[in-house]
Enzyme design. Structure first.
Site, PDB file in Angstrom:
ATOM      1  N   GLY A 103      64.202  87.259  36.730  1.00  0.00           N
ATOM      2  CA  GLY A 103      64.318  87.383  35.246  1.00  0.00           C
ATOM      3  C   GLY A 103      62.981  87.888  34.561  1.00  0.00           C
ATOM      4  O   GLY A 103      62.727  87.477  33.702  1.00  0.00           O
ATOM      5  N   ALA A 104      61.983  88.292  35.673  1.00  0.00           N
ATOM      6  CA  ALA A 104      60.407  88.547  35.372  1.00  0.00           C
ATOM      7  C   ALA A 104      60.442  89.494  34.071  1.00  0.00           C
ATOM      8  O   ALA A 104      59.311  89.928  33.573  1.00  0.00           O
ATOM      9  CB  ALA A 104      59.825  88.964  36.564  1.00  0.00           C
ATOM     10  N   THR A 105      61.215  90.547  33.733  1.00  0.00           N
ATOM     11  CA  THR A 105      61.162  91.224  32.669  1.00  0.00           C
ATOM     12  C   THR A 105      61.839  90.881  31.287  1.00  0.00           C
ATOM     13  O   THR A 105      61.798  91.484  30.392  1.00  0.00           O
ATOM     14  CB  THR A 105      61.831  92.815  32.770  1.00  0.00           C
ATOM     15  OG1 THR A 105      63.282  92.519  33.229  1.00  0.00           O
ATOM     16  CG2 THR A 105      61.280  93.454  34.216  1.00  0.00           C
ATOM     17  N   VAL A 140      70.867  90.851  42.050  1.00  0.00           N
ATOM     18  CA  VAL A 140      70.848  89.401  42.719  1.00  0.00           C
ATOM     19  C   VAL A 140      72.121  89.261  43.701  1.00  0.00           C
ATOM     20  O   VAL A 140      72.274  88.119  44.341  1.00  0.00           O
ATOM     21  CB  VAL A 140      70.966  88.218  41.397  1.00  0.00           C
ATOM     22  CG1 VAL A 140      69.828  88.269  40.720  1.00  0.00           C
ATOM     23  CG2 VAL A 140      72.134  88.478  40.592  1.00  0.00           C
ATOM     24  N   ASP A 165      63.445  71.083  31.224  1.00  0.00           N
ATOM     25  CA  ASP A 165      63.619  70.416  29.919  1.00  0.00           C
ATOM     26  C   ASP A 165      62.332  70.675  29.158  1.00  0.00           C
ATOM     27  O   ASP A 165      61.484  69.641  29.276  1.00  0.00           O
ATOM     28  CB  ASP A 165      64.183  69.264  29.736  1.00  0.00           C
ATOM     29  CG  ASP A 165      64.559  68.887  28.056  1.00  0.00           C
ATOM     30  OD1 ASP A 165      63.916  69.508  27.353  1.00  0.00           O
ATOM     31  OD2 ASP A 165      65.619  68.220  28.088  1.00  0.00           O
ATOM     32  N   HIS A 166      61.943  71.726  28.576  1.00  0.00           N
ATOM     33  CA  HIS A 166      60.397  71.874  28.206  1.00  0.00           C
ATOM     34  C   HIS A 166      60.185  70.746  26.965  1.00  0.00           C
ATOM     35  O   HIS A 166      58.736  70.459  26.979  1.00  0.00           O
ATOM     36  CB  HIS A 166      60.263  73.318  27.554  1.00  0.00           C
ATOM     37  CG  HIS A 166      60.919  73.289  26.102  1.00  0.00           C
ATOM     38  ND1 HIS A 166      62.030  74.019  26.007  1.00  0.00           N
ATOM     39  CD2 HIS A 166      60.624  73.119  24.917  1.00  0.00           C
ATOM     40  CE1 HIS A 166      62.693  74.141  24.650  1.00  0.00           C
ATOM     41  NE2 HIS A 166      61.691  73.507  24.243  1.00  0.00           N
ATOM     42  N   HIS A 189      67.920  67.991  25.111  1.00  0.00           N
ATOM     43  CA  HIS A 189      66.382  67.616  24.559  1.00  0.00           C
ATOM     44  C   HIS A 189      66.634  66.046  23.975  1.00  0.00           C
ATOM     45  O   HIS A 189      65.879  65.256  24.106  1.00  0.00           O
ATOM     46  CB  HIS A 189      65.676  68.617  23.468  1.00  0.00           C
ATOM     47  CG  HIS A 189      65.699  69.754  24.079  1.00  0.00           C
ATOM     48  ND1 HIS A 189      65.481  70.311  25.282  1.00  0.00           N
ATOM     49  CD2 HIS A 189      66.137  71.043  23.471  1.00  0.00           C
ATOM     50  CE1 HIS A 189      65.389  71.390  25.587  1.00  0.00           C
ATOM     51  NE2 HIS A 189      65.702  72.070  24.374  1.00  0.00           N
TER      52      HIS A 189
END
Length: 498
Positions: free
Chosen positions: A14-16, A88, A179-180, A242
């Site tokens: 998913g680099a784009t 993928v 989980d950022h 979160h």
């Protein structure tokens, strides 16, 4: 614990996409510029779009220049990036990717260490994991780690199915569920505030704390994510991950040691102790809301149902408030109030610990009002820091009290810019430190708690949506949730004016 400089190849599926460009590329760049990454690393972008290497590297440079104030080593950094166009589902493309990784292992001396970051839709997680294993990309002399973003499933059964699929290719200790929020500086500071201060830990229980409030509010609406949000809603998007993670950190027992296993073990105990909510009790413990038209920063904004890719009769909640109870010896009887929503008055994430009033109030505020409660406020974002609200004597010949604030601002000192959450978590993954990533048991217990609420809300259409104006702090019923227990939400403006 001492760590050597990481040597690794990071493969970003998913680099784009938006996540890679806004978060991942700048985070890896910061590690490189600070010297946390030396020259023994490479990043391989994987996506369906056919791009030349030069175009991809230019995209990386653009990402860095847009997100980093004064980048110094953009050309050097981007030279470590490579691109592989891939479907993928096509097993042949994995064989080609394996050849590229083997070549880069040799070129950059990365010792076979590989991190596979899935910055893609969850429906591809299992397929990618199985193909990575099946085509031998995980069979190296170094480590192989899989990083996956939320949402991890849509409910407990789907999460279990996805976990079983991934576990066919990766063991639990190789899976890093990101989980950022767990990378945010002040979320990680919760443990330090609790366990490194003798003035707090002895009071951190139901004898001295009356309630704990967690508020995570956003000014933005769903923007261009209406399609995703219609299938998620605030409960799945924020509470299941979160917010329950913050509850676990606030309520956990002191771990025996500061190791991944011991900290996770204590968090899991908290999630096990959460009092389950029966479907017949959902309306007593939880409030849902959906934003309507309103004004934010003097600008008129539309209701949720008028947003792009949203059903005009949508039943999806954009706001959740709830009362959680933890049935263990430390927290019995102490409500944990949570609320989160979009299109609210301010962008803010705060934890407020309200201590109990003293048994006999000898001192009063002006006009014979009761003195303010003692509050510990942990500011998560946008400000980072802590504030302690105390009472002191007013100046003059009287015995009246006035509130005073003891402030520590973590991102104010010398203009310091604390490391971004993704930067910290990516570096932790490179080091093999999984402390701030989510274990499967935490995911399963969180879904077990949330699923009955989701089921009720999905089966019973809300008849009062929209029920709060954009630019407010949510529906009136969320205020009643606390008023019924004799408490109130401590809002941002009230705290600032105290």
């Amino acid at each position: 614990m001492t760590y050597t400089t990481p040597k690794t190849i990071v493969v970003i599926f998913g680099a784009t996409g938006d996540l890679a460009n806004r978060k991942l590329f700048p985070s890896i760049y910061n590690l490189y510029e600070k010297g946390e990454l030396k020259d023994e690393f490479a990043v391989v972008g994987v996506a369906r779009r056919p791009l030349t290497l030069d175009v991809f590297r230019q995209n990386v440079k653009d990402s860095i220049e847009e997100n980093i104030p004064v980048p110094q080593k953009v050309d050097e950094f981007s030279s470590h990036f490579y691109y592989h166009s891939s479907n993928v589902n096509d097993r042949t493309s994995y064989k080609e990717l394996k050849d590229l990784l083997d070549e880069l292992d040799s070129k950059y001396q990365t010792e076979g260490n590989r991190i596979f970051y899935l910055a893609m839709a969850p429906e591809f997680f299992g397929t990618i994991a199985e193909n990575l294993k099946g085509e031998g990309l995980t069979s190296t002399s170094g480590y192989s780690r899989l990083v996956i973003e939320k949402p991890f499933g849509h409910n407990l059964p789907s999460a279990q199915q996805l976990n079983e699929q991934i576990r066919q290719a990766f063991s639990e200790d190789q899976i890093y569920r990101i989980d950022h929020y767990l990378g945010k500086e002040m979320v990680q500071n919760i443990e330090v505030i609790r366990f490194a201060n003798a003035i707090f830990e002895p009071l951190w229980n139901n004898r001295y704390i009356s309630n704990i409030q967690i508020t995570s509010s956003e000014v933005l609406g769903v923007e261009d994510r209406g399609g995703y949000y219609e299938n998620s809603g605030a409960l799945r998007d924020m509470v299941q991950n979160h917010i329950l993670q913050m509850v676990a950190l606030l309520a956990m027992e002191p771990p025996i040691k500061l190791t991944t296993e011991e900290i996770r073990s204590e968090k899991i105990k908290v999630l096990r102790a959460l009092r389950p909510i029966d479907e017949s009790e959902v309306h007593d413990y939880f409030v849902r809301g959906q934003y309507g038209d309103g004004q934010i920063n003097n600008k008129q904004v539309p209701s949720y149902r008028k947003e792009q890719n949203v059903d005009p009769k949508s039943n999806t909640e954009t706001f959740v408030a709830g009362k959680l109870l933890i049935d263990n010896f430390r927290w019995a009887g102490v409500p944990f109030y949570i609320r989160t929503g979009k299109r609210m008055k301010a962008k803010s994430t705060k934890i407020i610990v309200q201590f109990k009033d003293i048994p006999m109030n000898l001192y009063m505020k002006k006009d014979n009002q009761l003195q303010n409660p003692n509050l510990l406020v942990i500011h998560i974002q946008p400000d980072e820091g802590i504030t302690l609200h105390l009472n002191a004597k007013r100046v003059g010949q009287n015995t009246q009290t006035t509130p005073v604030h003891l402030d520590y601002c973590n991102n104010c000192i010398d203009g310091i810019n604390t490391p971004a959450a993704y930067e910290k978590l990516i570096y932790d993954c490179m080091k093999g430190d999984a402390t701030n990533f989510t274990h499967w048991d935490e995911v399963a217990l969180s879904w077990s708690f949330v699923d009955p609420i989701s089921h009720v809300w999905e089966s019973q259409a809300a008849t009062n949506f929209p029920n709060y104006s954009a630019g407010s702090m949510g529906p009136a019923d969320s205020e009643k949730l606390l008023e019924n227990d004799g408490f109130q939400w401590w809002s941002v403006s009230e705290l600032e004016n105290k």
